[in-house]
Design an enzyme around this catalytic site. Structure first.
Site, PDB file in Angstrom:
ATOM      1  N   ARG A 220       0.812  -1.330   0.063  1.00 18.77           N
ATOM      2  CA  ARG A 220      -0.003  -0.027   0.097  1.00 18.77           C
ATOM      3  C   ARG A 220       1.015   1.339   0.195  1.00 18.77           C
ATOM      4  O   ARG A 220       0.473   2.328  -0.510  1.00 18.77           O
ATOM      5  CB  ARG A 220      -0.872  -0.145   1.274  1.00 18.77           C
ATOM      6  N   PHE A 236     -11.446  -5.069  -5.943  1.00 19.06           N
ATOM      7  CA  PHE A 236     -11.682  -5.885  -4.696  1.00 19.06           C
ATOM      8  C   PHE A 236     -11.132  -4.992  -3.435  1.00 19.06           C
ATOM      9  O   PHE A 236     -10.180  -5.521  -2.777  1.00 19.06           O
ATOM     10  CB  PHE A 236     -10.732  -7.297  -4.728  1.00 19.06           C
ATOM     11  N   SER A 259     -17.819  -6.139  -4.651  1.00 16.30           N
ATOM     12  CA  SER A 259     -19.177  -6.768  -4.592  1.00 16.30           C
ATOM     13  C   SER A 259     -19.849  -6.749  -3.350  1.00 16.30           C
ATOM     14  O   SER A 259     -21.118  -7.030  -3.312  1.00 16.30           O
ATOM     15  CB  SER A 259     -18.946  -8.194  -5.310  1.00 16.30           C
ATOM     16  N   ASP A 306      -6.308  -6.968  -6.567  1.00 12.20           N
ATOM     17  CA  ASP A 306      -6.155  -7.308  -5.392  1.00 12.20           C
ATOM     18  C   ASP A 306      -7.071  -8.525  -5.180  1.00 12.20           C
ATOM     19  O   ASP A 306      -8.162  -8.154  -4.087  1.00 12.20           O
ATOM     20  CB  ASP A 306      -5.820  -6.627  -4.303  1.00 12.20           C
ATOM     21  N   CYS A 346      -3.035 -14.218  -3.554  1.00 12.99           N
ATOM     22  CA  CYS A 346      -2.824 -14.437  -2.304  1.00 12.99           C
ATOM     23  C   CYS A 346      -3.126 -15.982  -1.963  1.00 12.99           C
ATOM     24  O   CYS A 346      -3.250 -16.301  -0.786  1.00 12.99           O
ATOM     25  CB  CYS A 346      -3.766 -13.730  -0.965  1.00 12.99           C
TER      26      CYS A 346
END
Length: 402
Positions: A220, A236, A259, A306, A346
Site C-alpha cells: 500500500r 476488490f 461486490s 487484489d 494471495c
C-alpha cells in the site's frame, strides 16, 4: 508420549527442517493419539526427529520442535518472545512508527505452525488453523499476557472458522482475556488503528480474517508513492486500504469497487476517517471484473488488482490461473498508456512463477508492451521460514504499461 513412525526413506524432509509431515510418509502411529495431541516423531530405525501436533488429513503432523522438547508454558513463552524480537527489529513495536497494527505470530514463519496472532493496538486476535493450536489456545493466551504485559488489554480467539478438525469440541469465538476496566467485552470488537500514519476501522468480531489485511502494508505504501496526480481504480477494495493510501499520496481521483455492500460501507468510513472528501473518491458495489470490462480504455492511470484467493487448494490451481490471466488481461487492456498496474495473488497453492506466467500470458493477450518494475511480496511481520517456502503465499507484480 504417543508416536508417529515414518516409512523408510521418508525422513529427509524432516531432516531438512520442513515443518510438515504428510500422511503418505507415515508408516505407523502408536498410542492412538487424538487429533491435536502432541506426538513424538521417529524415523523407521527409531531415531527421534522431533515432536508436533497430530492431525487427521493430508498433513499428519505439524512440527513444533526438531528436538525432544516439552511443549509447556516455557515453550510458548520462548517462541512468542522470539516473534516479538523480530517485530521490534522491524520497528513495528515502536510508539513512533506510525503503525500500531501488525502480525505478531505468522505460523510456520515463527516456528509455530497453525497459529496466527495479529495485534490491533492493545488487542491480540488469535486464530488457530490446526487442532493442536486450538486446544492450546488458553496456554498461548497466558504466554501472550506474560510476554506483552501491560501492552495488551484483551486477547480474542477467532478460530471458529479456521480450526479444520472434527474433535467434538465446540468452536465459539470469544475473549480469552480482558483486562479489568478495559472497554472490550463479548459484544465489542472494534478499534481505530494506525498504519503508516493512516487511520482504519477494524472489527475483529465481524470483519474478514482477523479484521484487516495486514499483509499489504508495504505494498500500500508503494501504491502511495506512484499515485500523485493519477486516476486510480482499486478493484476488490474490501476496507479501502489501497484507496486511502492513493488519496494520501495525492491521487487526482480514486474509484473503489467491491461486490460486498459491507466492504463498500467500510471503505467509505475509512475514506471519511482520513479526511478525504467525496469529490476525490467514488465507490461502486458491483462485480469487480464486470466493472473493469465495462470501463472505458484509458480511464485509469493506475489500477490495483487484489482479488481474494482464487485457489484455496491444489485442485483449483488450473481454474485459478485462468482467472488470473483473464483478469489481468482486462486490466492491461484498459489502463492508460504510461499507466501502472499492481496485481496480486494471495493463493498459497499458486507459486510466484506460475502467477508471473499467468500475467505474462495476460500481457500477450492484451498485445501491449509491459515491463515489470517491482516484484512484490508480504512484509517482515509475515516472515517466510527458509525451510518452508510454501509460506510465501502473497506474490505480486507492479507493471508499467506503454
Amino acid at each position: 508420549m504417543k508416536k508417529v513412525i515414518l516409512k523408510k526413506g521418508r525422513e529427509s524432509s524432516v531432516e531438512r527442517f520442513h515443518p510438515w509431515i504428510f500422511s503418505g510418509a507415515v508408516g505407523k502411529v502408536t498410542g492412538n493419539p487424538c487429533e491435536g495431541e502432541v506426538v513424538s516423531i521417529y524415523s523407521h530405525d527409531g531415531t527421534l526427529l522431533g515432536c508436533g501436533h497430530y492431525q487427521i488429513g493430508s498433513i499428519a503432523v505439524r512440527i513444533l520442535s526438531f528436538e525432544s522438547e516439552e511443549i509447556d508454558s516455557s515453550f510458548w513463552k520462548e517462541r512468542i518472545e522470539a516473534a516479538c524480537h523480530l517485530r521490534t527489529t522491524a520497528s513495528l513495536t515502536e510508539d513512533n512508527s506510525g503503525t500500531d497494527c501488525y502480525r505478531l505470530i505468522h505460523g510456520e514463519g515463527d516456528n509455530l505452525p497453525g497459529l496466527i496472532v495479529d495485534i490491533y493496538r492493545n488487542v491480540a486476535v488469535l486464530q488457530a488453523h490446526s487442532a493442536g493450536m486450538f486446544i492450546a489456545r488458553e496456554k498461548i493466551a497466558m504466554a501472550l499476557k506474560e510476554v506483552l504485559g501491560r501492552k495488551i488489554d484483551a486477547i480474542y480467539d477467532k478460530s471458529a472458522a479456521t480450526a479444520p478438525f472434527k474433535a467434538g469440541l465446540e468452536l465459539n469465538n470469544g475473549y480469552l482475556y480482558c483486562r479489568e476496566g478495559a472497554k472490550y467485552n463479548g459484544q465489542t470488537g472494534e478499534e481505530i488503528v494506525h498504519e503508516n500514519g493512516n487511520l482504519f476501522h477494524v472489527n475483529w468480531i465481524e470483519g474478514q480474517k482477523t479484521g484487516f489485511f495486514l499483509d499489504q502494508r508495504d505494498n500500500r505504501e508503494l501504491v502511495k508513492r506512484y499515485s500523485r496526480g493519477k486516476r486510480v481504480l482499486n478493484l476488490f477494495c474490501y476496507t479501502g486500504g489501497f484507496s486511502v493510501y492513493a488519496l494520501s499520496g495525492g491521487a487526482a481521483s480514486v474509484d473503489s469497487v467491491d461486490s460486498s455492500a459491507k466492504a463498500i460501507e467500510l471503505t467509505e468510513k475509512n475514506i471519511a476517517l482520513n479526511g478525504f472528501g467525496e469529490k476525490a473518491h467514488n465507490s461502486f458495489c458491483c462485480d469487480a471484473i464486470d466493472y473493469l470490462h465495462k470501463s472505458e480504455p484509458g480511464k485509469y492511470d493506475l489500477i490495483v488488482v487484489d482479488p481474494p484467493a482464487f485457489a484455496k487448494h491444489r485442485d483449483a490451481i488450473n481454474n485459478a490461473l485462468r482467472a488470473y490471466k483473464r483478469l489481468n488481461a482486462a486490466a492491461i487492456e484498459k489502463v492508460a498508456p504510461g499507466g501502472i498496474i499492481f496485481t496480486y495473488s494471495c493463493s498459497q497453492a499458486i507459486d510466484k512463477q506460475s502467477f508471473a506466467l499467468a500475467v505474462f500470458s495476460a500481457a500477450a493477450i492484451a498485445g501491449r508492451r509491459v515491463k515489470i518494475i517491482h516484484r512484490l511480496t508480504q512484509p517482515a511481520d509475515h516472515p517466510v521460514n527458509i525451510y518452508h517456502p510454501e509460506g510465501e503465499y502473497l506474490k505480486g507484480l507492479a507493471l508499467y504499461i506503454e
